[in-house]
Design an enzyme around this catalytic site. Structure first.
Site, mmCIF file in Angstrom:
data_model
loop_
_atom_site.group_PDB
_atom_site.id
_atom_site.type_symbol
_atom_site.label_atom_id
_atom_site.label_comp_id
_atom_site.label_asym_id
_atom_site.label_seq_id
_atom_site.Cartn_x
_atom_site.Cartn_y
_atom_site.Cartn_z
ATOM 1 C CB CYS A 1 -0.927 -0.008 1.203
ATOM 2 S SG CYS A 1 -2.088 1.375 1.252
ATOM 3 C CB CYS B 1 -7.677 -1.161 6.215
ATOM 4 S SG CYS B 1 -6.998 -1.266 4.547
#
Length: 408
Positions: free
Chosen positions: A114, A210
């Site tokens: 990410c 997440c």
């Protein structure tokens, strides 16, 4: 030439800074501190995935409530705030590769991917388009001038050290990024948030990946790669078949709890044989790792790769974010990076990140890192592994398990 607190030329009001605002206390304080100093601050929040059940989940990052929290903080500060829809990009660059890696028996680190793609490539490009002089984030890591460029160093608050997840940051990105919290303890950051009247001052820190509800990786893999969830057998490293399992995606190297067999012996997952759907288990000493081979290495050290020392470089390395670093020797020969441990390390799985530091001390410099392709253990353990992997009887047990499942 006068440099401001971010090592940029001129007074703060001459510098435009984009702040990556996640909706948490750290990035909110970064925006607040920079605004207070007089910088021209713009907040950007990324919508990364379909919020679903995670929207109101405590301990998740990037959830729906976070976007609203970031908006409210920006409103309190009186700064522009934009929400960018990166859901498709996030799935392609982070979620899908994570699922693919896990389905192949690896232990991936999606937060690295990410940062490497969405946050420090795409968002950085957006910041440049907005005419920003730098992109600031709430990561706990230090950035300082180093020669003609900048370098990364471990933060003051070692308990919050996020350097493990930032090793893939390129030199060009490091030169543009700023990390204002690197010299602050987390407790003080919360005090600042309270003083500034932020609604997030007492907000829980993000803990889970997440997009993985309740930390159950197997649920994500089952949804995205159902064909990878194949039943098989659990085999002791001595060759004995101990039981059955419902899918290798439920296991990772070094795992002890939830293996699914009880023998009176403390057993750990030693190896995942994806091709034959076998989980190989054994005693803890079978996990001791002597050598690692790496791929996709990002080298940030001063030594040129075309002139790398023939006997390697001694440094400290980390193979998990929560573990202490260990002394090792890094080698680079014919385009291949390898690590020889000088101190005992164990439970290293393919896909994990191995991060390099110039020492074990506080404030150590990050020298880069890479991803583990495979490891070497003691000669005796390697021989036992090869023996059990070539054992036709345990392969036959797997085949029988598939037939039994198919007939139901």
């Amino acid at each position: 030439m006068f440099l401001n607190s971010l090592d940029l030329p001129g007074q703060p009001d001459n510098s435009r800074i984009v702040v990556a605002m996640s909706g948490g206390v750290d990035s909110s304080v970064v925006a607040g501190l920079l605004k207070k100093e007089g910088y021209d601050v713009i907040g950007i929040t990324l919508q990364l995935y379909d919020h679903g059940a995670a929207t109101h989940r405590v301990g998740a990052c990037c959830a729906g409530q976070d976007i609203e929290d970031a908006r409210r903080v920006a409103e309190t500060l009186g700064i522009p705030h934009y929400v960018l829809d990166y859901e498709k990009r996030f799935r392609e660059a982070v979620i899908d590769p994570f699922a693919e890696s896990y389905a192949h028996g690896e232990t991936p680190v999606p937060c690295v991917a990410c940062n490497q793609t969405v946050k420090f490539a795409d968002l950085l490009a957006t910041a440049r388009e907005l005419g920003a002089d730098a992109l600031a984030t709430g990561h706990y890591i230090r950035s300082r001038p180093h020669g003609a460029h900048r370098a990364l160093f471990r933060p003051f608050d070692v308990e919050r050290d996020q350097s493990y997840f930032l090793f893939a940051t390129t030199q060009e990105q490091i030169d543009y990024l700023r990390f204002p919290l690197g010299d602050l303890p987390k407790a003080h950051v919360r005090e600042i948030a309270t003083e500034m009247g932020f609604v997030v001052a007492d907000k829980h820190d993000s803990q889970d990946i997440c997009f993985v509800p309740q930390g159950k990786y197997s649920d994500v893999i089952t949804k995205l790669r159902p064909e990878a969830v194949n039943p098989g057998v659990i085999v002791h490293i001595d060759g004995q078949v101990l039981g059955k399992h419902s899918g290798i995606v439920n296991y990772t190297v070094g795992q002890r709890r939830g293996i699914g067999v009880a023998t009176g012996e403390a057993l750990y997952v030693v190896y995942l044989d994806v091709e034959n759907a076998r989980v190989i288990v054994g005693p803890r000493e079978m996990l001791e790792t002597h050598k690692l081979f790496l791929r996709d290495v990002n080298w940030l050290g001063d030594e040129r790769l075309d002139n790398f020392p023939s006997d390697g470089l001694e440094m400290a390395v980390k193979v998990r974010s929560t573990r202490p670093s260990h002394l090792a020797r890094l080698h680079y020969q014919e385009g291949v990076f390898s690590v020889d441990f000088l101190e005992c390390e164990n439970s290293v799985a393919p896909g994990q990140a191995c991060v390099f530091y110039d020492g074990n001390g506080d404030g150590a410099r990050i020298l880069g890192g890479g991803f583990v392709t495979h490891s070497q253990r003691a000669v005796g353990v390697e021989m036992m592994l090869r023996r059990v992997l070539c054992n036709p009887e345990t392969k036959a047990a797997v085949s029988s398990e598939f037939k039994t499942t198919a007939s139901k």
